[in-house]
Scaffold this active site. Sequence first.
Site, PDB file in Angstrom:
ATOM      1  N   ARG A  33     -30.900   3.708 -49.051  1.00 30.04           N
ATOM      2  CA  ARG A  33     -30.691   4.177 -47.678  1.00 30.04           C
ATOM      3  C   ARG A  33     -31.878   3.792 -46.795  1.00 30.04           C
ATOM      4  NH1 ARG A  33     -29.406  10.324 -45.419  1.00 30.04           N
ATOM      5  NH2 ARG A  33     -29.909   9.866 -43.247  1.00 30.04           N
TER       6      ARG A  33
ATOM      7  N   TYR B 242     -22.014  11.816 -33.504  1.00 28.33           N
ATOM      8  CA  TYR B 242     -22.177  10.407 -33.855  1.00 28.33           C
ATOM      9  C   TYR B 242     -21.781   9.481 -32.704  1.00 28.33           C
ATOM     10  CZ  TYR B 242     -23.428  10.984 -38.757  1.00 28.33           C
ATOM     11  OH  TYR B 242     -24.096  11.282 -39.911  1.00 28.33           O
TER      12      TYR B 242
END
Length: 452
Positions: free
Chosen positions: A96, A258
């Site tokens: 990540r 988001y």
Amino acid sequence: MSQKLKIVTIGGGSSYTPELLEGFLKRYHELPVTELWLVDVEEGQEKLDIIHALCERMIEKAGVPMKVFKTLDRRAALQGADFVTTQLRVGQLKAREKDERIPLSHGYLGQETNGAGGLFKGLRTIPVIIDIVNDVQEICPKAWIVNFTNPAGMVTEAIYRHTRFNRFIGVCNIPIGMKMFITDVLRLTSDDDLKIDLFGLNHLVFVRDVWVNGQSRFDELLEGIASGTLSANSVKNITDLAFNEGLIRSLRLIPCSYLLYYFKPKEMLAIELGEYYKGGTRAQVVQQVEHQLFELYKNPNLDVKPKELELRGGAYYSDAACEVINAIYNNKQTEHYVNIPHKGHIDNIPAEWSIEITCTLGQDGAQPTPRITHFDEQVLGLIYTIKGFEVAASEAAMSGDFNKVQLALNLSPLIHSDNDAERLAREMLLAHERWLPHFAKTIKDLKVSEGN
């Protein structure tokens, strides 16, 4: 249903597992899990051991006849499973970190489910989830898979495009966070009947209406968010910026957090670049939180889920998964927010798309709510764009083809140059080589072309 209720959790060494178990324990009176199997990979053995020991203490404290097992043998664990949950991270948090840092080094948003980072998380994840689906089809074909591995929308799209398995439901904590926010600001109690009309794609959802005891309360909620008296940001991993008042009033929709990446890309990039140049990204913050959590989990006297788990961005994922399992197992016919193919239910998008929408859940799975049969036209362009990116990403993941990776990157509205897309594709494929076996030939060719 049989007397036995066996649940297999793949990614069982995750820091979220104590929350998942807490969800099963508090629902034990109606969801009597007899066996919980925690499955992980060799790299996760130490975390799996810590989580398993904590789960045993939690079960003992609860005083219920549930057994918890741990194993690295997924196929053995799947024997006789009724439900399978997937909560894995291919390459763990170090991967990540690359998903975030490499795009930022080129001046692009680095985020684990959007843009270049989201694509590469999908490229690593989709083949693994498809392998799990294939095992389930062979070993326990009547089991339901409840997935909360990100990018959940991309993964759901890939499963329904590239397998024939139809007992797969994607779950996200964003709608749960929005529901908790709405419950809080409208000062609702457990006696109130709250229904939310929510639609879109995973991490790209909009709330269109809010019903409390049969009456719409949407206007007062919209007014609070538009005027800035309410903040609708419900997640830990996204900077809390307010959407522009004119945008909210003109949309007459409440976007999830988001959507800041699409409505405020300049501001979000500036914030992330600032953190990057100071030496930190969200992945590094999460690694610190993970380390602290596992230090807590090791405590032999700890026998409950610690409050600190809520610092993780995905808090409440697990509770959402428990609710979905409960609704299917008990044929509850209750409303939830999940990722499924709509099969033509929405009249102005392609019938084969997987979407995130308010659904009724029971023993036959999820059915989109009759209240939503049409996506609002003003956000349809953005939805089409991101779905095009998701479809291209799933094709790239299955093919291992460099050109298809480039195509997916170019279709993302967060990438602004085809030359940069090529550079990002090359650099990220090489950086993630270990976790991209589908791309072995492509990566070998890249190394030859670069003289490595």
